[in-house]
Design a protein around this motif. Structure first.
Motif, PDB file in Angstrom:
ATOM      1  N   LYS A  25      11.382 -11.482  -2.968  1.00  0.00           N
ATOM      2  CA  LYS A  25      11.934 -12.537  -2.121  1.00  0.00           C
ATOM      3  C   LYS A  25      11.099 -13.810  -2.243  1.00  0.00           C
ATOM      4  O   LYS A  25      11.640 -14.861  -2.553  1.00  0.00           O
ATOM      5  N   PRO A  26       9.775 -13.759  -2.024  1.00  0.00           N
ATOM      6  CA  PRO A  26       9.023 -15.024  -2.079  1.00  0.00           C
ATOM      7  C   PRO A  26       8.978 -15.665  -3.465  1.00  0.00           C
ATOM      8  O   PRO A  26       8.954 -16.875  -3.563  1.00  0.00           O
ATOM      9  N   PHE A  27       8.965 -14.855  -4.523  1.00  0.00           N
ATOM     10  CA  PHE A  27       8.794 -15.447  -5.854  1.00  0.00           C
ATOM     11  C   PHE A  27      10.088 -15.490  -6.663  1.00  0.00           C
ATOM     12  O   PHE A  27      10.059 -15.608  -7.891  1.00  0.00           O
ATOM     13  N   HIS A  28      11.200 -15.375  -5.978  1.00  0.00           N
ATOM     14  CA  HIS A  28      12.519 -15.552  -6.609  1.00  0.00           C
ATOM     15  C   HIS A  28      12.679 -14.629  -7.820  1.00  0.00           C
ATOM     16  O   HIS A  28      13.131 -15.052  -8.888  1.00  0.00           O
ATOM     17  N   ALA A  29      12.268 -13.388  -7.662  1.00  0.00           N
ATOM     18  CA  ALA A  29      12.322 -12.444  -8.785  1.00  0.00           C
ATOM     19  C   ALA A  29      12.728 -11.064  -8.255  1.00  0.00           C
ATOM     20  O   ALA A  29      12.005 -10.083  -8.418  1.00  0.00           O
ATOM     21  N   THR A  30      13.917 -11.020  -7.625  1.00  0.00           N
ATOM     22  CA  THR A  30      14.329  -9.759  -7.002  1.00  0.00           C
ATOM     23  C   THR A  30      14.506  -8.645  -8.034  1.00  0.00           C
ATOM     24  O   THR A  30      14.368  -7.472  -7.715  1.00  0.00           O
ATOM     25  N   GLY A  31      14.797  -9.037  -9.272  1.00  0.00           N
ATOM     26  CA  GLY A  31      15.046  -8.039 -10.312  1.00  0.00           C
ATOM     27  C   GLY A  31      13.784  -7.351 -10.806  1.00  0.00           C
ATOM     28  O   GLY A  31      13.868  -6.367 -11.554  1.00  0.00           O
ATOM     29  N   TRP A  32      12.623  -7.842 -10.430  1.00  0.00           N
ATOM     30  CA  TRP A  32      11.387  -7.191 -10.892  1.00  0.00           C
ATOM     31  C   TRP A  32      11.056  -5.965 -10.052  1.00  0.00           C
ATOM     32  O   TRP A  32      10.274  -5.126 -10.456  1.00  0.00           O
ATOM     33  N   LYS A  33      11.643  -5.916  -8.845  1.00  0.00           N
ATOM     34  CA  LYS A  33      11.474  -4.753  -7.969  1.00  0.00           C
ATOM     35  C   LYS A  33      10.004  -4.379  -7.763  1.00  0.00           C
ATOM     36  O   LYS A  33       9.584  -3.260  -8.085  1.00  0.00           O
ATOM     37  N   VAL A  34       9.234  -5.303  -7.264  1.00  0.00           N
ATOM     38  CA  VAL A  34       7.847  -4.992  -6.925  1.00  0.00           C
ATOM     39  C   VAL A  34       7.581  -5.425  -5.479  1.00  0.00           C
ATOM     40  O   VAL A  34       7.892  -6.552  -5.087  1.00  0.00           O
ATOM     41  N   GLY A  35       7.039  -4.512  -4.712  1.00  0.00           N
ATOM     42  CA  GLY A  35       6.679  -4.787  -3.328  1.00  0.00           C
ATOM     43  C   GLY A  35       5.414  -4.029  -2.988  1.00  0.00           C
ATOM     44  O   GLY A  35       4.715  -3.548  -3.888  1.00  0.00           O
ATOM     45  N   TYR A  36       5.112  -3.917  -1.720  1.00  0.00           N
ATOM     46  CA  TYR A  36       3.910  -3.169  -1.354  1.00  0.00           C
ATOM     47  C   TYR A  36       3.974  -2.686   0.077  1.00  0.00           C
ATOM     48  O   TYR A  36       4.816  -3.134   0.871  1.00  0.00           O
ATOM     49  N   CYS A  37       3.085  -1.747   0.372  1.00  0.00           N
ATOM     50  CA  CYS A  37       2.999  -1.209   1.718  1.00  0.00           C
ATOM     51  C   CYS A  37       1.531  -1.206   2.128  1.00  0.00           C
ATOM     52  O   CYS A  37       0.647  -0.905   1.311  1.00  0.00           O
ATOM     53  N   MET A  38       1.279  -1.559   3.380  1.00  0.00           N
ATOM     54  CA  MET A  38      -0.082  -1.526   3.922  1.00  0.00           C
ATOM     55  C   MET A  38      -0.070  -0.638   5.162  1.00  0.00           C
ATOM     56  O   MET A  38       0.847  -0.734   5.988  1.00  0.00           O
ATOM     57  N   ALA A  39      -1.082   0.196   5.281  1.00  0.00           N
ATOM     58  CA  ALA A  39      -1.176   1.092   6.450  1.00  0.00           C
ATOM     59  C   ALA A  39      -2.613   1.579   6.555  1.00  0.00           C
ATOM     60  O   ALA A  39      -3.357   1.563   5.565  1.00  0.00           O
ATOM     61  N   PRO A  40      -3.030   2.034   7.735  1.00  0.00           N
ATOM     62  CA  PRO A  40      -4.380   2.578   7.880  1.00  0.00           C
ATOM     63  C   PRO A  40      -4.608   3.737   6.907  1.00  0.00           C
ATOM     64  O   PRO A  40      -3.650   4.427   6.524  1.00  0.00           O
ATOM     65  N   ALA A  41      -5.866   3.943   6.524  1.00  0.00           N
ATOM     66  CA  ALA A  41      -6.189   4.872   5.434  1.00  0.00           C
ATOM     67  C   ALA A  41      -5.575   6.269   5.603  1.00  0.00           C
ATOM     68  O   ALA A  41      -5.045   6.831   4.644  1.00  0.00           O
ATOM     69  N   ALA A  42      -5.617   6.822   6.804  1.00  0.00           N
ATOM     70  CA  ALA A  42      -5.110   8.187   6.983  1.00  0.00           C
ATOM     71  C   ALA A  42      -3.609   8.247   6.709  1.00  0.00           C
ATOM     72  O   ALA A  42      -3.114   9.181   6.074  1.00  0.00           O
ATOM     73  N   LEU A  43      -2.902   7.223   7.163  1.00  0.00           N
ATOM     74  CA  LEU A  43      -1.457   7.162   6.913  1.00  0.00           C
ATOM     75  C   LEU A  43      -1.171   6.894   5.443  1.00  0.00           C
ATOM     76  O   LEU A  43      -0.278   7.481   4.843  1.00  0.00           O
ATOM     77  N   MET A  44      -1.955   5.957   4.870  1.00  0.00           N
ATOM     78  CA  MET A  44      -1.727   5.600   3.474  1.00  0.00           C
ATOM     79  C   MET A  44      -2.013   6.765   2.538  1.00  0.00           C
ATOM     80  O   MET A  44      -1.350   6.937   1.510  1.00  0.00           O
ATOM     81  N   SER A  45      -2.975   7.582   2.901  1.00  0.00           N
ATOM     82  CA  SER A  45      -3.290   8.742   2.063  1.00  0.00           C
ATOM     83  C   SER A  45      -2.086   9.692   1.995  1.00  0.00           C
ATOM     84  O   SER A  45      -1.733  10.204   0.925  1.00  0.00           O
ATOM     85  N   GLU A  46      -1.396   9.867   3.120  1.00  0.00           N
ATOM     86  CA  GLU A  46      -0.182  10.703   3.130  1.00  0.00           C
ATOM     87  C   GLU A  46       0.957  10.007   2.370  1.00  0.00           C
ATOM     88  O   GLU A  46       1.714  10.647   1.646  1.00  0.00           O
ATOM     89  N   PHE A  47       1.056   8.703   2.556  1.00  0.00           N
ATOM     90  CA  PHE A  47       2.079   7.910   1.852  1.00  0.00           C
ATOM     91  C   PHE A  47       1.926   8.094   0.333  1.00  0.00           C
ATOM     92  O   PHE A  47       2.887   8.331  -0.386  1.00  0.00           O
ATOM     93  N   ARG A  48       0.690   8.029  -0.137  1.00  0.00           N
ATOM     94  CA  ARG A  48       0.466   8.126  -1.589  1.00  0.00           C
ATOM     95  C   ARG A  48       0.778   9.503  -2.147  1.00  0.00           C
ATOM     96  O   ARG A  48       1.115   9.644  -3.322  1.00  0.00           O
ATOM     97  N   LYS A  49       0.649  10.534  -1.311  1.00  0.00           N
ATOM     98  CA  LYS A  49       1.000  11.874  -1.796  1.00  0.00           C
ATOM     99  C   LYS A  49       2.456  11.902  -2.236  1.00  0.00           C
ATOM    100  O   LYS A  49       2.821  12.576  -3.187  1.00  0.00           O
ATOM    101  N   ILE A  50       3.291  11.159  -1.495  1.00  0.00           N
ATOM    102  CA  ILE A  50       4.713  11.122  -1.847  1.00  0.00           C
ATOM    103  C   ILE A  50       4.968  10.091  -2.940  1.00  0.00           C
ATOM    104  O   ILE A  50       5.664  10.356  -3.918  1.00  0.00           O
ATOM    105  N   HIS A  51       4.375   8.923  -2.782  1.00  0.00           N
ATOM    106  CA  HIS A  51       4.551   7.838  -3.762  1.00  0.00           C
ATOM    107  C   HIS A  51       4.260   8.316  -5.191  1.00  0.00           C
ATOM    108  O   HIS A  51       5.003   8.030  -6.128  1.00  0.00           O
ATOM    109  N   GLN A  52       3.211   9.110  -5.354  1.00  0.00           N
ATOM    110  CA  GLN A  52       2.805   9.527  -6.707  1.00  0.00           C
ATOM    111  C   GLN A  52       3.855  10.402  -7.392  1.00  0.00           C
ATOM    112  O   GLN A  52       3.953  10.424  -8.618  1.00  0.00           O
TER     113      GLN A  52
END
Ligand code: GLN
Length: 381
Positions: free
Chosen positions: A232-259
């Protein structure tokens, strides 16, 4: 025949695909799906090129290219006064949608309830259902689509595990204000409720108002997934890149699925974005850039028989059409595309019950010439 037990028996094809396909088929001006019709910056394209030439063509680290996560950490601290550890609390995703799916999959178990506010971006409810969760939606109404937090309180039960917020909101173009944040905090503070904060339009807030990122509030940040996007900000919706931020304990669980879902996101774009983000003008000027488009488009629409709804953020403008017809919004969306050559999104598509308040959504992230041509046609409706 093998029996298919559909995970999403009610789901059809997303309205964005349907309306963009109809726009392509009929040659209509496409103000439906939200994407720009102008190019992303040549500088950014050149940076991707260079990254490829420099050999950034193999897998990136699973959580994302570390210097990019470091840039994001710096940016978030500067803008919102909130620190996320780049090593353990930020993950680069294949767009906002994958981040949202993964965050929901991370904490929602069968029969857990998730509160969403409708009209809602259309990927929330399916992701909840695939995880076995139960969607509890609070329907908001035009013209202001304000959240009545007393009603939210009544929706909360011992099984509520998540509340999804989206500011600036797609499709309503509303933003959350301090009183909303306070009410949200009041509801979740003594409960095991996570927050998923979809902030992909964070830089598109107008009229001197501030984006109230959930990251700003320590009591909320500690239980939140914050999702943002580069498309959205860089006018490049087709590149499909975003991100997620969360406290470490939550992010560690998030990455188990992301991987296991995507493993990692494409490397050269991450390298390029790292360089591009170093210049804050690349995102701080966006509100002014889009405000001009918003004002121009609203000014033009004021000369039609559509009635404008407010637009405090995002690159969407909704309208009512009681002076034009009383047909269903989905029917009018198709008729506008076929007969008048302008494709739009019917807002009933964002209510799980299909509630129709006779509202249409336009995307104004378009060249002036495109907006002019569309307005010309809309004046004839
Ligand atoms: N976010 C964009 C919109 O609302 C497009 C999303 C999509 O096509 N999945 O129109």
């Amino acid at each position: 025949m093998i029996t298919i037990n559909s995970k999403l028996p009610q789901a059809g094809t997303t309205i964005f695909t349907v309306m963009s396909a109809l726009a392509n088929e009929t040659g209509a001006i496409n103000l439906s799906q939200g994407f720009p019709d102008y190019e992303t910056s040549p500088e950014l394209i050149e940076l991707v090129n260079q990254a490829m030439q420099q050999g950034f063509n193999q897998y990136a680290p699973m959580a994302g290219y570390l210097p990019l996560r470091e840039e994001l950490s710096r940016k978030t601290e500067k803008l919102y006064g909130a620190y996320y550890n780049p090593d353990t609390e930020i993950t680069i995703t294949a767009g906002g949608t994958q981040a949202i799916y993964t965050a929901i999959a991370t904490v929602i178990n069968p029969n857990d309830e998730v509160i969403i506010f409708e009209p809602a971006f259309d990927c929330y409810a399916p992701a909840i259902k695939i995880a076995g969760g139960v969607v509890k939606s609070l329907e908001l109404e035009p013209p202001d689509y304000r959240i009545n937090w007393e009603l939210v309180k009544r929706l909360v039960s011992s099984r509520t595990r998540m509340i999804i917020i989206n500011s600036p909101q797609n499709p309503t173009a509303t933003i959350l204000r301090q009183e909303d944040i306070d009410a949200l905090y009041d509801i979740v503070k003594n409960r095991d409720i996570f927050i998923l904060s979809d902030e992909v339009y964070e830089h598109l807030v107008y009229d001197g108002e501030e984006h109230l990122s959930i990251a700003r509030y320590p009591g909320l940040k500690e239980r939140s997934f914050v999702v943002a996007s580069f498309g959205k900000p860089f006018h490049a919706t087709g590149w499909k890149v975003g991100y997620c931020m969360a406290p470490a304990a939550l992010m560690s669980e998030f990455r188990k699925i992301h991987q296991f879902l995507v493993f990692c996101v494409n490397a050269p774009v991450q390298k390029a974005l790292t360089e591009y983000l170093k210049n804050e003008n690349h995102y701080l000027g966006l509100a002014e850039f889009f405000k001009q488009k918003r004002d121009y488009f609203r000014h033009g629409l004021a000369e039609t028989r559509f009635d404008l709804l407010p637009c405090a953020g995002s690159y969407f403008q909704s309208v009512r059409y009681s002076r034009i017809s009383d047909e269903k919004d989905a029917d009018l969306a198709i008729r506008l595309t076929r007969e008048f050559g302008v494709a739009v999104i019917p807002v009933s598509a964002f209510y799980s019950k299909g509630t129709d308040h006779h509202v249409l959504r336009f995307c104004f992230a378009k060249k002036q010439e495109t907006l002019d041509n569309a307005l010309e046609r809309l004046k004839k409706v």
